[in-house]
Motif scaffolding. Structure first.
Motif, PDB file in Angstrom:
ATOM      1  N   ARG A   1      47.165   5.216  17.400  1.00  0.00           N
ATOM      2  CA  ARG A   1      48.094   5.416  17.556  1.00  0.00           C
ATOM      3  C   ARG A   1      48.080   6.367  18.881  1.00  0.00           C
ATOM      4  NH1 ARG A   1      54.048   6.499  17.733  1.00  0.00           N
ATOM      5  NH2 ARG A   1      54.317   4.652  16.702  1.00  0.00           N
ATOM      6  N   GLN A   2      48.423   5.996  20.390  1.00  0.00           N
ATOM      7  CA  GLN A   2      48.032   7.408  21.102  1.00  0.00           C
ATOM      8  C   GLN A   2      49.236   8.329  20.907  1.00  0.00           C
ATOM      9  OE1 GLN A   2      46.574   5.532  25.193  1.00  0.00           O
ATOM     10  NE2 GLN A   2      46.494   3.393  24.485  1.00  0.00           N
ATOM     11  N   PHE A   3      48.862   9.666  21.909  1.00  0.00           N
ATOM     12  CA  PHE A   3      49.418  10.232  22.165  1.00  0.00           C
ATOM     13  C   PHE A   3      49.121  11.252  23.426  1.00  0.00           C
ATOM     14  CE2 PHE A   3      50.854  14.897  20.985  1.00  0.00           C
ATOM     15  CZ  PHE A   3      52.119  14.444  20.260  1.00  0.00           C
ATOM     16  N   TRP A   4      50.168  11.821  23.264  1.00  0.00           N
ATOM     17  CA  TRP A   4      50.545  12.269  24.666  1.00  0.00           C
ATOM     18  C   TRP A   4      52.179  13.276  25.148  1.00  0.00           C
ATOM     19  CZ3 TRP A   4      45.902  14.350  26.950  1.00  0.00           C
ATOM     20  CH2 TRP A   4      45.978  14.776  27.956  1.00  0.00           C
ATOM     21  N   GLU A   5      51.941  14.417  24.936  1.00  0.00           N
ATOM     22  CA  GLU A   5      53.056  15.201  25.440  1.00  0.00           C
ATOM     23  C   GLU A   5      53.798  15.383  27.048  1.00  0.00           C
ATOM     24  OE1 GLU A   5      52.431  19.042  24.869  1.00  0.00           O
ATOM     25  OE2 GLU A   5      52.096  18.851  22.782  1.00  0.00           O
ATOM     26  N   LEU A   6      54.550  15.020  27.654  1.00  0.00           N
ATOM     27  CA  LEU A   6      55.048  14.973  28.544  1.00  0.00           C
ATOM     28  C   LEU A   6      55.345  16.252  28.860  1.00  0.00           C
ATOM     29  CD1 LEU A   6      57.612  12.559  30.125  1.00  0.00           C
ATOM     30  CD2 LEU A   6      56.698  14.553  31.722  1.00  0.00           C
ATOM     31  N   ASN A   7      53.983  17.022  29.916  1.00  0.00           N
ATOM     32  CA  ASN A   7      53.938  18.035  30.952  1.00  0.00           C
ATOM     33  C   ASN A   7      54.233  18.462  32.418  1.00  0.00           C
ATOM     34  OD1 ASN A   7      53.510  19.654  28.205  1.00  0.00           O
ATOM     35  ND2 ASN A   7      51.348  18.658  28.445  1.00  0.00           N
ATOM     36  N   ASN A   8      53.619  17.342  32.503  1.00  0.00           N
ATOM     37  CA  ASN A   8      53.990  17.601  34.461  1.00  0.00           C
ATOM     38  C   ASN A   8      53.939  16.054  34.908  1.00  0.00           C
ATOM     39  OD1 ASN A   8      52.357  19.998  34.226  1.00  0.00           O
ATOM     40  ND2 ASN A   8      50.963  18.410  32.983  1.00  0.00           N
ATOM     41  N   PRO A   9      54.371  15.670  36.160  1.00  0.00           N
ATOM     42  CA  PRO A   9      55.291  14.260  36.659  1.00  0.00           C
ATOM     43  C   PRO A   9      54.110  14.007  36.412  1.00  0.00           C
ATOM     44  CG  PRO A   9      55.951  15.767  38.299  1.00  0.00           C
ATOM     45  CD  PRO A   9      54.714  16.716  36.927  1.00  0.00           C
ATOM     46  N   GLU A  10      52.298  13.978  36.345  1.00  0.00           N
ATOM     47  CA  GLU A  10      51.549  12.893  35.941  1.00  0.00           C
ATOM     48  C   GLU A  10      50.768  12.635  35.418  1.00  0.00           C
ATOM     49  OE1 GLU A  10      51.148  16.191  37.525  1.00  0.00           O
ATOM     50  OE2 GLU A  10      50.392  16.558  39.453  1.00  0.00           O
ATOM     51  N   ASP A  11      52.449  13.002  34.259  1.00  0.00           N
ATOM     52  CA  ASP A  11      52.200  12.242  32.902  1.00  0.00           C
ATOM     53  C   ASP A  11      52.948  10.947  32.585  1.00  0.00           C
ATOM     54  OD1 ASP A  11      50.311  13.892  31.754  1.00  0.00           O
ATOM     55  OD2 ASP A  11      51.725  16.150  31.841  1.00  0.00           O
ATOM     56  N   VAL A  12      53.832  10.508  32.912  1.00  0.00           N
ATOM     57  CA  VAL A  12      54.388   9.836  33.241  1.00  0.00           C
ATOM     58  C   VAL A  12      54.307   8.026  34.093  1.00  0.00           C
ATOM     59  CG1 VAL A  12      56.524   8.665  34.384  1.00  0.00           C
ATOM     60  CG2 VAL A  12      56.879  10.840  34.630  1.00  0.00           C
ATOM     61  N   PRO A  13      53.251   8.441  33.933  1.00  0.00           N
ATOM     62  CA  PRO A  13      52.261   6.336  34.475  1.00  0.00           C
ATOM     63  C   PRO A  13      51.607   6.310  32.729  1.00  0.00           C
ATOM     64  CG  PRO A  13      51.549   8.233  36.238  1.00  0.00           C
ATOM     65  CD  PRO A  13      53.140   8.790  35.829  1.00  0.00           C
ATOM     66  N   ARG A  14      51.067   8.146  32.754  1.00  0.00           N
ATOM     67  CA  ARG A  14      50.031   7.859  31.683  1.00  0.00           C
ATOM     68  C   ARG A  14      50.936   8.076  29.929  1.00  0.00           C
ATOM     69  NH1 ARG A  14      46.635  13.720  30.436  1.00  0.00           N
ATOM     70  NH2 ARG A  14      45.525  12.766  32.029  1.00  0.00           N
ATOM     71  N   ILE A  15      52.226   8.157  30.192  1.00  0.00           N
ATOM     72  CA  ILE A  15      52.880   7.712  28.672  1.00  0.00           C
ATOM     73  C   ILE A  15      53.206   5.950  29.136  1.00  0.00           C
ATOM     74  CG2 ILE A  15      54.800   8.362  27.459  1.00  0.00           C
ATOM     75  CD1 ILE A  15      54.149  11.398  28.056  1.00  0.00           C
ATOM     76  N   GLU A  16      53.517   5.800  29.958  1.00  0.00           N
ATOM     77  CA  GLU A  16      53.973   4.707  30.278  1.00  0.00           C
ATOM     78  C   GLU A  16      53.193   3.589  30.010  1.00  0.00           C
ATOM     79  OE1 GLU A  16      57.420   5.060  33.720  1.00  0.00           O
ATOM     80  OE2 GLU A  16      56.024   4.256  34.531  1.00  0.00           O
ATOM     81  N   ALA A  17      51.855   3.733  30.332  1.00  0.00           N
ATOM     82  CA  ALA A  17      50.411   2.992  30.526  1.00  0.00           C
ATOM     83  C   ALA A  17      49.741   2.733  28.549  1.00  0.00           C
ATOM     84  CB  ALA A  17      49.158   3.046  31.291  1.00  0.00           C
ATOM     85  N   MET A  18      50.152   4.144  27.931  1.00  0.00           N
ATOM     86  CA  MET A  18      50.328   4.137  26.315  1.00  0.00           C
ATOM     87  C   MET A  18      50.934   3.333  25.965  1.00  0.00           C
ATOM     88  SD  MET A  18      49.407   7.813  25.997  1.00  0.00           S
ATOM     89  CE  MET A  18      47.875   8.882  26.202  1.00  0.00           C
ATOM     90  N   LEU A  19      52.782   3.733  26.606  1.00  0.00           N
ATOM     91  CA  LEU A  19      53.603   3.057  25.810  1.00  0.00           C
ATOM     92  C   LEU A  19      52.897   1.338  25.903  1.00  0.00           C
ATOM     93  CD1 LEU A  19      56.055   4.608  26.975  1.00  0.00           C
ATOM     94  CD2 LEU A  19      56.117   4.474  24.601  1.00  0.00           C
ATOM     95  N   ALA A  20      52.950   0.677  26.929  1.00  0.00           N
ATOM     96  CA  ALA A  20      52.259  -0.983  27.048  1.00  0.00           C
ATOM     97  C   ALA A  20      51.150  -1.060  26.786  1.00  0.00           C
ATOM     98  CB  ALA A  20      52.112  -0.888  28.710  1.00  0.00           C
ATOM     99  N   GLU A  21      50.102  -0.149  26.873  1.00  0.00           N
ATOM    100  CA  GLU A  21      48.824  -0.684  26.134  1.00  0.00           C
ATOM    101  C   GLU A  21      49.520  -0.731  23.884  1.00  0.00           C
ATOM    102  OE1 GLU A  21      44.663   1.138  24.553  1.00  0.00           O
ATOM    103  OE2 GLU A  21      45.676   1.553  26.235  1.00  0.00           O
ATOM    104  N   MET A  22      50.561  -0.466  23.216  1.00  0.00           N
ATOM    105  CA  MET A  22      50.954  -0.590  22.006  1.00  0.00           C
ATOM    106  C   MET A  22      52.022  -1.085  21.584  1.00  0.00           C
ATOM    107  SD  MET A  22      50.456   4.229  20.561  1.00  0.00           S
ATOM    108  CE  MET A  22      51.159   4.319  21.961  1.00  0.00           C
ATOM    109  N   GLY A  23      52.766  -1.740  22.968  1.00  0.00           N
ATOM    110  CA  GLY A  23      53.579  -2.546  22.555  1.00  0.00           C
ATOM    111  C   GLY A  23      54.676  -2.170  22.199  1.00  0.00           C
ATOM    112  N   MET A  24      54.678  -0.965  22.763  1.00  0.00           N
ATOM    113  CA  MET A  24      55.851  -0.019  21.923  1.00  0.00           C
ATOM    114  C   MET A  24      57.754  -0.492  23.039  1.00  0.00           C
ATOM    115  SD  MET A  24      54.457   3.021  20.654  1.00  0.00           S
ATOM    116  CE  MET A  24      56.352   4.073  20.672  1.00  0.00           C
ATOM    117  N   SER A  25      58.399  -0.594  23.213  1.00  0.00           N
ATOM    118  CA  SER A  25      59.703  -1.243  23.674  1.00  0.00           C
ATOM    119  C   SER A  25      60.181   0.504  23.872  1.00  0.00           C
ATOM    120  CB  SER A  25      60.912  -2.405  23.137  1.00  0.00           C
ATOM    121  OG  SER A  25      60.689  -1.638  21.825  1.00  0.00           O
TER     122      SER A  25
END
Length: 266
Positions: free
Chosen positions: A242-266
């Motif tokens: 499992r990848q893990f990241w906290e949302l601290n900055n606006p720049e983290d939104v695409p990073r987390i969305e990419a992780m959700l997509a890569e891990m197949g999480m809805s």
């Protein structure tokens, strides 16, 4: 032991105002708010007696109640999530044996992180609070270093000593390594996961302690426990892919969305 999970959430974030209501798209393309994703993560934890959202904002309250969460309203005077958890626990009668702070900016927190944390605190009567740490691989560590070079606040790192007692937490990358690592290579750096399990007495005392110099400089609430001589247990957890990241900055939104997509999480 009875376990309460509190998800502290405030609208007026200094770095990212309105963060709890930011929408994040999952692998299926559906957008759900950060506070909803955090609540869904909390409801997956086994052995929990109650999950509540603690906030001082009516917009967050309305959103949380809209998807079925229980909400405890807290004051605007709370300076951080730990103080908000203390106030919420008191409002609920202060009767739980362990209080977990699952911060509302960590929707990727796996349930086994929290379960290991509670188990660690139950097994160590000398610890006042417990918090999980994750050994960084080269990809995670290099991401931290890249953030710091770009002037962004990325993940927090932790160092600990005998008995996994915490020595320090920092937004800088510690300890210093002096080299780059391969993407899948284990490193000596531990990512601190912003989840806490408190014994009720330590949690209740926390708001009355003065904010120390280290907490002020780093902006890390857990340092108040160390500055006041309390014992913080670091519980090592495993990512299990499992990848893990906290949302601290606006720049983290695409990073987390990419992780959700890569891990197949809805």
């Amino acid at each position: 032991m009875t376990v309460l999970v509190v998800i502290p959430a405030r609208y007026a974030s200094t770095r990212y105002p309105g963060k709890p209501l930011v929408a994040l798209k999952g692998a299926d393309g559906e957008a759900r708010t950060l506070i909803r994703r955090s609540w869904e993560a909390a409801t997956q934890v086994k052995g929990v007696d109650r999950v509540v959202v603690a906030t001082d904002d009516d917009r967050i309250k309305a959103e949380a109640e809209g998807f079925g969460a229980e909400v405890v309203m807290t004051s605007e005077a709370c300076r951080n999530g730990t103080e908000r958890c203390a106030e919420a626990h008191a409002a609920l009668g202060g009767r739980y044996d362990i209080v977990v702070n699952l911060q509302g900016d960590a929707p990727l927190t796996p349930h086994w992180f929290v379960e290991a944390l509670v188990a660690g605190l139950q097994a160590d009567p000398g610890a006042d609070i417990a918090t999980p740490v994750l050994r960084c691989d080269g990809r995670a560590l290099n991401g931290f270093l890249e953030d710091r070079r770009a002037g962004r606040v990325g993940g927090t790192t932790a160092v600990f000593g005998a008995g996994r007692r915490a020595l320090y937490f920092s937004k800088e990358v510690i300890p210093y390594t002096g080299r780059r690592y391969g993407a899948d290579e284990a490193t000596p750096v531990f990512h601190h996961i912003g989840v806490y399990a408190y014994r009720p007495a330590a949690l209740a005392a926390y708001p009355g302690w003065e904010t120390g110099a280290l907490e002020t400089l780093e902006g890390l609430e857990q340092l108040r426990f160390l500055e006041c001589g309390r014992t913080v247990l670091c519980v090592e957890v495993e990512a299990r892919g499992r990848q893990f990241w906290e949302l601290n900055n606006p720049e983290d939104v695409p990073r987390i969305e990419a992780m959700l997509a890569e891990m197949g999480m809805s």
